[in-house]
Design a protein around this motif. Structure first.
Motif: not given
Length: 333
Positions: A233-255
């Protein structure tokens, strides 16, 4: 002895050290025993980690110290161990892209690691070095018998009281993305005019999507993220948790904040960061949920065991570096 898996996410951060097939005459930044650290290595590490020159040089110095120690105290990794590690790395990449490992070529694999400017021979030498260091640290950690640690009921209760956030099913989303990188295939930052081309391409891509374009087709046409672009499934990332430190490190607060309030479907804007531009599609929103008492106990036990082992490994690593600094001269230039 346990073999540490050199996972793809770790490799991506240190591939700057693999950028030259032949050591050419260049400025030396540091020397650790007989190990030479060149200035270009330091600069590339600093760029990849987004840290200062001195901090990057310190990382490479510590790596060299551990390598020298490993060569003294630990048996050299066998050819089979090295081959198996590379096989595991390829299998990890294949799994992330929903491919069969046998169908992944060396060229594709190295390109996914941002190391397509080196040969598999050079990568093999790197893997050997990291395996040797890992075996050295693991050998010392095993002496601590961390496997016998069992969290007490008191420790579990204290963790639940101190970190209630750990025991909730996190609010999040299942997402796909299109990524326009501000770096070329060799990890070099694009010039401003080249960035402008990427920005225009992202605007054109979003416009196509808003006018009925197929997301997966736009991924194939535009995305610079090799792993998600090669998923079934082209572009598929998967499930992310908004307050997961890994998510917060990878994505900006705005995103993250935009993903929180957006409905399922295409997020109708682009997000420009220092590293590149993102376009997202939300496949499914995930609502928060409180875990049961039994689920909390299981998760707390796992968390405390993992934390104990990680702390033991990090403390061991720091101790070894301190001891090795007494054995080997470290010279800065």
């Amino acid at each position: 002895m346990k073999k540490r898996l050199i996972i793809l996410s770790f490799i991506l951060t240190i591939t700057g050290a693999l950028s030259a097939e032949i050591i050419i005459k260049t400025k030396i930044s540091a020397k650790v025993g007989n190990e030479v650290i060149l200035e270009p290595e330091v600069k590339k590490t600093a760029n990849l980690y987004k840290i200062s020159f001195d901090a990057a040089r310190n990382i490479l110095i510590e790596d060299s110290l551990l390598y020298l120690g490993a060569k003294i105290y630990i048996e050299e990794p066998t050819e089979l161990e090295i081959v198996n590690q590379i096989r595991d790395d390829k299998a990890y990449y294949a799994a992330k892209t929903n491919k069969d490992a046998k169908d992944v070529s060396d060229q594709e694999f190295l390109q996914a690691l941002l190391s397509n400017n080196v040969s598999m021979k050079t990568y093999k030498e790197y893997v050997k070095k990291q395996l040797w260091i890992s075996k050295y640290i693991n050998n010392e950690v095993e002496k601590l018998n961390t496997q016998f640690y069992v969290p007490t009921d008191k420790e579990i209760a204290e963790l639940v009281d101190k970190r209630p956030d750990l025991f909730e099913e996190k609010e999040g989303a299942v997402i796909s993305m299109i990524y326009f990188s501000f770096y070329d295939a060799n990890g070099k930052l694009l010039k401003q005019n080249e960035k402008e081309i990427k920005i225009k391409a992202s605007v054109k891509c979003l416009d196509s999507l808003l006018n009925g374009g197929i997301f997966e087709e736009m991924v194939k046409k535009y995305s610079d993220d090799m792993i998600t672009a090669n998923n079934d499934e082209k572009g598929f990332v998967g499930a992310i948790a908004f307050d997961d430190p890994r998510t917060q490190k990878s994505l900006s607060e705005e995103i993250i904040e935009t993903l929180k309030i957006s409905p399922e479907g295409l997020v109708k804007r682009t997000f420009e960061t220092l590293n590149g531009i993102y376009i997202f599609k939300i496949i499914q929103k995930i609502a928060p949920k409180q875990l049961s008492r039994e689920e909390i106990k299981i998760k707390a036990d796992y968390f405390l065991r993992s934390e104990y082992k990680n702390n033991a490994r990090e403390n061991t690593r720091e101790r070894l570096i301190k001891e090795l600094k007494e054995k080997f001269d470290v010279t800065l230039y």
